[in-house]
Design a protein around this motif. Structure first.
Motif, mmCIF file in Angstrom:
data_model
loop_
_atom_site.group_PDB
_atom_site.id
_atom_site.type_symbol
_atom_site.label_atom_id
_atom_site.label_comp_id
_atom_site.label_asym_id
_atom_site.label_seq_id
_atom_site.Cartn_x
_atom_site.Cartn_y
_atom_site.Cartn_z
ATOM 1 N N VAL A 414 1.438 -1.495 0.004
ATOM 2 C CA VAL A 414 -0.101 0.150 0.277
ATOM 3 C C VAL A 414 1.015 0.996 -0.079
ATOM 4 O O VAL A 414 1.234 1.120 0.590
ATOM 5 C CB VAL A 414 -0.672 -0.130 1.039
ATOM 6 C CG1 VAL A 414 -0.373 0.719 2.916
ATOM 7 C CG2 VAL A 414 -2.519 0.981 1.109
ATOM 8 N N TRP A 415 0.624 2.226 -0.279
ATOM 9 C CA TRP A 415 1.411 3.765 -0.821
ATOM 10 C C TRP A 415 0.656 5.078 0.278
ATOM 11 O O TRP A 415 -0.713 4.839 -1.295
ATOM 12 C CB TRP A 415 1.167 3.248 -2.405
ATOM 13 C CG TRP A 415 2.625 2.591 -2.523
ATOM 14 C CD1 TRP A 415 1.426 1.097 -2.893
ATOM 15 C CD2 TRP A 415 3.638 1.967 -3.041
ATOM 16 N NE1 TRP A 415 2.884 0.440 -3.632
ATOM 17 C CE2 TRP A 415 4.123 1.023 -3.134
ATOM 18 C CE3 TRP A 415 5.094 2.655 -2.406
ATOM 19 C CZ2 TRP A 415 5.225 -0.107 -3.509
ATOM 20 C CZ3 TRP A 415 5.996 2.203 -2.433
ATOM 21 C CH2 TRP A 415 5.906 0.657 -3.171
ATOM 22 N N THR A 416 1.315 5.437 0.794
ATOM 23 C CA THR A 416 0.433 6.759 1.364
ATOM 24 C C THR A 416 1.243 7.234 2.102
ATOM 25 O O THR A 416 2.073 7.378 2.868
ATOM 26 C CB THR A 416 -0.201 5.942 1.965
ATOM 27 O OG1 THR A 416 -1.443 6.799 3.248
ATOM 28 C CG2 THR A 416 0.051 5.109 3.026
ATOM 29 N N ALA A 417 0.618 8.460 2.160
ATOM 30 C CA ALA A 417 1.434 9.704 3.230
ATOM 31 C C ALA A 417 1.165 9.101 4.524
ATOM 32 O O ALA A 417 1.917 10.132 5.908
ATOM 33 C CB ALA A 417 1.139 10.803 2.350
ATOM 34 N N ASP A 418 0.456 8.875 4.554
ATOM 35 C CA ASP A 418 -0.109 8.423 6.194
ATOM 36 C C ASP A 418 0.334 6.476 6.449
ATOM 37 O O ASP A 418 -0.463 5.999 6.207
ATOM 38 C CB ASP A 418 -1.588 8.228 5.890
ATOM 39 C CG ASP A 418 -1.887 8.710 7.413
ATOM 40 O OD1 ASP A 418 -1.187 7.863 8.379
ATOM 41 O OD2 ASP A 418 -2.374 8.367 7.680
ATOM 42 N N GLY A 419 1.716 6.575 7.600
ATOM 43 C CA GLY A 419 1.944 5.224 7.643
ATOM 44 C C GLY A 419 0.971 4.445 8.883
ATOM 45 O O GLY A 419 0.798 3.314 8.129
ATOM 46 N N GLY A 435 3.850 -4.939 2.071
ATOM 47 C CA GLY A 435 4.921 -3.571 2.623
ATOM 48 C C GLY A 435 3.777 -1.989 2.589
ATOM 49 O O GLY A 435 2.770 -2.749 2.136
ATOM 50 N N VAL A 436 4.261 -1.335 3.705
ATOM 51 C CA VAL A 436 3.819 0.142 3.690
ATOM 52 C C VAL A 436 5.244 1.005 3.491
ATOM 53 O O VAL A 436 6.069 1.094 3.554
ATOM 54 C CB VAL A 436 3.206 0.361 4.766
ATOM 55 C CG1 VAL A 436 2.894 2.081 4.982
ATOM 56 C CG2 VAL A 436 2.541 -0.464 5.532
ATOM 57 N N ASN A 437 4.512 1.387 1.911
ATOM 58 C CA ASN A 437 5.462 2.658 1.118
ATOM 59 C C ASN A 437 6.441 1.734 0.509
ATOM 60 O O ASN A 437 8.357 2.278 0.989
ATOM 61 C CB ASN A 437 6.155 3.262 2.144
ATOM 62 C CG ASN A 437 4.640 4.589 2.253
ATOM 63 O OD1 ASN A 437 4.041 4.212 0.522
ATOM 64 N ND2 ASN A 437 4.393 5.072 3.010
#
Length: 477
Positions: A414-419, A435-437
């Protein structure tokens, strides 16, 4: 050209029982670059007999765990000295870019040997538990003789996933490399001997599918560790089920990368091109379904197409190359067939779609599909090549639903500015790794899949546990 006329059976170089050979063909030049003997069932019988003798009567299972760990640590040390040679050899065999060979093919393998050597020194091999009538000793003992069947896409790393914990556990092992990538196993064999692995403990015997099935069915084998297609995994699992034989199955994937609306697309694309197209797309964990909200759908399609368009295609030995050839002509034809299927299903070609970048070599033009729905074959079946599908979603709940709507469950991102928001998404997607980012396989953490992506786990303490039997010893007083 590298030619070998012996098989590594029980730690010794032995003449093959048959006269057949395996030609190793460069995916880049289509020329023969190596030749090795093709093992027949009689060779597998000799390898299993050596492993059986070494397990039942030899020193390896009876050594202190710290002694076995010292041998594996020595192997890791020796392996580090051959990283460059092995990386170049694997690139020549199966066509992955040399940059990936150095990191994902050999660097990761060396890290796995180092990790398990350290784990073996500190692992709790016995523990005491209270019981109703007195104390109980819980022992962890080696499962026995292991058959390891390894695919061509990441041969040394996947051998390490099986060999390292098997050795630490005290097992003996017969490794069957894929016919496409037998040459690197000869280098590993020399390193095993130099590291001090005793006679009989390891055999490395390249062969085709029929001889591989003979190994799986062999009554002298206690456990099968397999990495490969889900179809082959189902057959191996069925055989092991009939024989009540332990098995670990690491199988296919069709992983989803969820791009949330707040993601920085430039940063995301920098990471996603590796997560999606590593090893020329020939990776079970590849994020080949890219999920974008309808709000940013066109923007994501354009960004992804621009990113893939900018990747250098060419000679895999060139450090600048990011996408090389596929492993074989059959794989080239398979992937091109899926590209045609995508167009027939009504998906829109945003990049690629036809033609080959070179007349020679098993190259495929990287392709990005837009207008994909999750019921299309290109979104459901593992293609194993540089083909990406961008699928729209309505909201985050819909994105999670689409990600989970698959027979597979191996990986995802997932790709986001909010971890924190990314972590919440990660908890909802039914896959074995996430994975996160970013995306990375960690030696200290279990690797494997849900659903059709397999049974069991490799890496981490869980990966060692897969090669152990648990014994409870209760006593009075």
């Amino acid at each position: 050209m590298r030619e070998h006329d012996r098989l590594y059976i029980g730690g010794e170089w032995a003449a093959p029982a048959g006269s057949g050979t395996i030609d190793v063909v460069s995916p880049h030049t289509e020329e023969i670059i190596g030749r090795v003997p093709e093992a027949v069932p009689e060779d597998m019988d000799r390898a299993v007999a050596a492993a059986r003798e070494a397990f039942d009567h030899g020193p390896w299972p009876r050594m202190a765990p710290a002694e076995r760990a010292a041998v594996v640590a020595r192997l890791a040390e020796l392996y580090a000295g051959r990283l460059g040679d092995l990386a170049e050899l694997i690139t020549a065999e199966m066509g992955c870019p040399i940059s990936f060979s150095q990191l994902g093919q050999t660097g990761q393998a060396q890290a796995v040997y180092g990790y398990f050597a350290e784990l073996g020194r500190d692992f709790a091999w016995e523990e005491e538990r209270p019981g109703l009538m007195g104390p109980v000793t819980v022992r962890r003992e080696p499962v026995g003789v292991v058959a390891a069947i390894v695919p061509w896409n990441v041969p040394q790393f996947i051998i390490a996933l099986k060999l390292a914990p098997a050795l630490i556990a005290g097992c003996t092992i017969v490794i069957k490399p894929a016919p496409e990538t037998p040459l690197d196993g000869y280098v590993l064999a020399d390193l095993l001997t130099e590291a001090g692995v005793p006679e009989g403990v390891v055999s490395i015997v390249a062969a085709g599918r029929e001889t591989g099935e003979h190994l799986v069915r062999h009554p002298g084998v206690d456990k099968v560790a397999f990495t490969g297609s889900t179809a082959a995994g189902r057959r191996i699992g069925a055989i092991c089920g009939e024989q009540l034989k332990r098995c670990t199955l690491e199988l296919g994937g069709k992983s989803a990368a969820i791009i949330l609306d707040d993601a920085d697309l430039a940063a995301t694309m920098g990471w996603l091109k590796m997560a999606s197209l590593m090893n020329n797309g020939q990776a079970c964990v590849a994020q080949t379904r890219v999920l974008a909200s309808r709000n940013r759908y066109d923007e994501v399609v354009d960004a992804l197409a621009d990113t893939v368009r900018g990747m250098k295609i060419g000679d895999p030995a060139d450090p600048a190359t990011e996408i090389g050839p596929l492993v074989a002509k059959r794989q080239q034809e398979r992937v091109e067939g899926y590209i045609r299927i995508g167009q027939e299903e009504g998906a829109k070609v945003a990049l690629g779609g036809s033609g080959r970048p070179y007349d020679r070599g098993w190259y495929v033009t990287p392709t990005v599909f837009a207008g994909v729905t999750n019921d299309m074959r290109i979104a459901r079946e593992e293609i194993f090549g540089p083909v990406l599908s961008v699928i729209p979603y309505e909201d985050e709940a819909d994105a999670v639903r689409i990600a989970n709507d698959s027979e597979y469950g191996l990986a995802g991102t997932v790709w986001t500015a909010d971890g924190d928001r990314g972590l919440e998404i990660a908890r909802q997607v039914r896959t074995g790794t996430y994975g996160v980012n970013m995306y990375m396989i960690e030696s200290s953490s279990p690797f494997g899949g849900y659903k059709g992506s397999g049974v069991g786990r490799e890496l981490g303490p869980e990966g060692l546990a897969a090669y152990l039997e648990y014994k409870s010893i209760a006593r009075m007083g």
